[in-house]
Design an enzyme around this catalytic site. Structure first.
Site, PDB file in Angstrom:
ATOM      1  N   THR A 221       0.830  -1.211   0.000  1.00  0.00           N
ATOM      2  CA  THR A 221       0.000   0.000   0.000  1.00  0.00           C
ATOM      3  C   THR A 221       0.858   1.252   0.000  1.00  0.00           C
ATOM      4  O   THR A 221       0.474   2.278  -0.552  1.00  0.00           O
ATOM      5  CB  THR A 221      -0.915  -0.016   1.243  1.00  0.00           C
ATOM      6  OG1 THR A 221      -1.819  -1.095   1.104  1.00  0.00           O
ATOM      7  CG2 THR A 221      -1.693   1.274   1.403  1.00  0.00           C
TER       8      THR A 221
ATOM      9  N   THR B 154       1.614  -4.346   4.265  1.00  0.00           N
ATOM     10  CA  THR B 154       1.410  -4.700   5.678  1.00  0.00           C
ATOM     11  C   THR B 154       0.873  -6.123   5.843  1.00  0.00           C
ATOM     12  O   THR B 154       1.026  -6.723   6.908  1.00  0.00           O
ATOM     13  CB  THR B 154       0.404  -3.736   6.355  1.00  0.00           C
ATOM     14  OG1 THR B 154      -0.842  -3.799   5.657  1.00  0.00           O
ATOM     15  CG2 THR B 154       0.925  -2.311   6.386  1.00  0.00           C
ATOM     16  N   ASP B 155       0.229  -6.673   4.793  1.00  0.00           N
ATOM     17  CA  ASP B 155      -0.533  -7.913   4.988  1.00  0.00           C
ATOM     18  C   ASP B 155       0.318  -9.124   5.367  1.00  0.00           C
ATOM     19  O   ASP B 155      -0.118  -9.968   6.149  1.00  0.00           O
ATOM     20  CB  ASP B 155      -1.369  -8.218   3.734  1.00  0.00           C
ATOM     21  CG  ASP B 155      -2.552  -7.274   3.600  1.00  0.00           C
ATOM     22  OD1 ASP B 155      -2.776  -6.462   4.537  1.00  0.00           O
ATOM     23  OD2 ASP B 155      -3.263  -7.337   2.586  1.00  0.00           O
TER      24      ASP B 155
ATOM     25  N   SER C 182       1.414  -7.507  -1.041  1.00  0.00           N
ATOM     26  CA  SER C 182       2.107  -8.533  -0.244  1.00  0.00           C
ATOM     27  C   SER C 182       1.247  -9.750   0.073  1.00  0.00           C
ATOM     28  O   SER C 182       1.765 -10.770   0.517  1.00  0.00           O
ATOM     29  CB  SER C 182       2.706  -7.939   1.035  1.00  0.00           C
ATOM     30  OG  SER C 182       1.757  -7.816   2.058  1.00  0.00           O
TER      31      SER C 182
END
Ligand code: SIN
Length: 327
Positions: free
Chosen positions: A26, A110-111, A77
């Site tokens: 992101t 972030t995932d 990710s």
């Protein structure tokens, strides 16, 4: 890690060389409308362009810092692959091996950041800082969090004495092997369970609460295999049974992480199948299904536990153990 508080900063006039590796996420995402913070596409903006938007970076370069950048991948990710992990670990190691490089920053989604951070810490356990950073708002947002997170990550990467893999988001530094995403939307989306943050970044100063991460590296050779072992995560829940385990066994699974209820408890029907898998040589481990804390051993557990690791991190740990046996 012992208890301590230490205020650390980069000495005035010090020159530093930091390498920033881009992988997408992101932080590099864009939406059609600047007000859209959820309907965006991750991994669109080149890492060199992200650096141009970082507050204070130009002044740092004028004061003698050198910031290099390299695009290692450009993905969301959630689509992280073993091949990208291997390439990223190799590129990080190549730059760390350069004597003139003080630290490495990795921009990431972030995932799956908690998985990549865990993997890099276990494989590299670097003696220089490797700082993962990310964002919860895309680069096109009216209020992007990426530029400040990247500025803070560069600060931590340039800090004398820093080492190990850490994650820097929303002004907090997390140990890479402890960090986990706990919120799908808030900019302050990360946590480390009972361990808490390792440090805070405040106006380019680092208020450190614990020691930097250390450990014995497994070494890059552990990631060399072309085909990685099959390790799956399954969940214990009301009405769970062992069919999924039996199907995975037929498909040749080599490792199983069960996201367990309570203090690492597993539905009796699922547990029976897991014990059969364990007896057949499959590496089985219990991790918590949610929340923070650590599984407390009962003294009569039949399946080992993953302590405070998330199920996703426990999967990386099992993968690395199986890969180490082959390396
Ligand atoms: C991703 O993980 O690449 C997308 C989501 C995010 O970075 O917050």
């Amino acid at each position: 890690m012992g208890d301590m508080t230490s205020i650390e900063s980069i000495p005035e006039g010090a020159s530093r060389r930091i390498v920033v590796l881009g992988t997408g996420g992101t932080i590099a995402g864009t939406a059609a409308a600047a007000g859209d913070n959820v309907g965006y596409t991750a991994g669109q903006v080149a890492v060199a362009q992200l650096l141009a938007a970082v507050p204070g970076l130009q002044q740092r370069c004028e004061a003698g810092w050198t910031i290099e950048s390299e695009q290692v991948a450009q993905i969301d990710s959630k689509d992280m692959s073993h091949a990208v992990w291997r390439r990223l670990a190799e590129r990080v190691q190549i730059h760390l091996d350069r004597p003139e490089v003080d630290g490495v920053v990795v921009t990431h989604g972030t995932d799956t950041l908690e998985e990549t951070a865990y993997l890099l810490q276990r494989v590299l356990a670097p003696s220089k800082p490797v700082v993962l950073t990310a964002a919860m708002r895309p680069a096109s947002s009216t209020q992007p969090d990426g530029p400040q997170n990247l500025a803070d990550a560069v600060t931590v990467a340039g800090l004398p004495g820093a080492c190990g893999v850490v994650a820097v988001l929303a002004g907090k530094v997390w140990a890479g092997a402890e960090a986990r995403k706990v919120h799908p939307y808030r900019p302050d989306a990360f946590d480390a369970g009972d361990a808490g943050p390792l440090a805070h970044v405040e106006e380019s100063r680092v208020r450190r609460l614990r020691e930097w991460p250390q450990g014995a590296p497994l070494g890059l050779q552990v990631l060399a295999a072309d085909i990685w072992p099959e390790v799956q995560i399954i969940v214990s829940h009301a009405g769970a049974d062992g069919r999924v385990v039996d199907l995975l066994m037929e498909a040749g699974v080599q490792g199983l992480v069960v996201a367990a209820t309570g203090n690492g408890t597993v539905h009796q029907d699922l547990q029976a199948a897991l014990l059969r898998a364990q007896s057949a040589g499959v590496a089985v481990v219990r991790a918590l299904r949610g929340g923070s804390g650590c599984i407390v051993p009962t003294g009569h557990d039949l399946v080992p536990d993953a302590g405070a690791l998330t199920a996703a991190q426990a999967r990386v740990e099992i993968l690395l153990r199986l890969l180490s046996r082959r390396a």
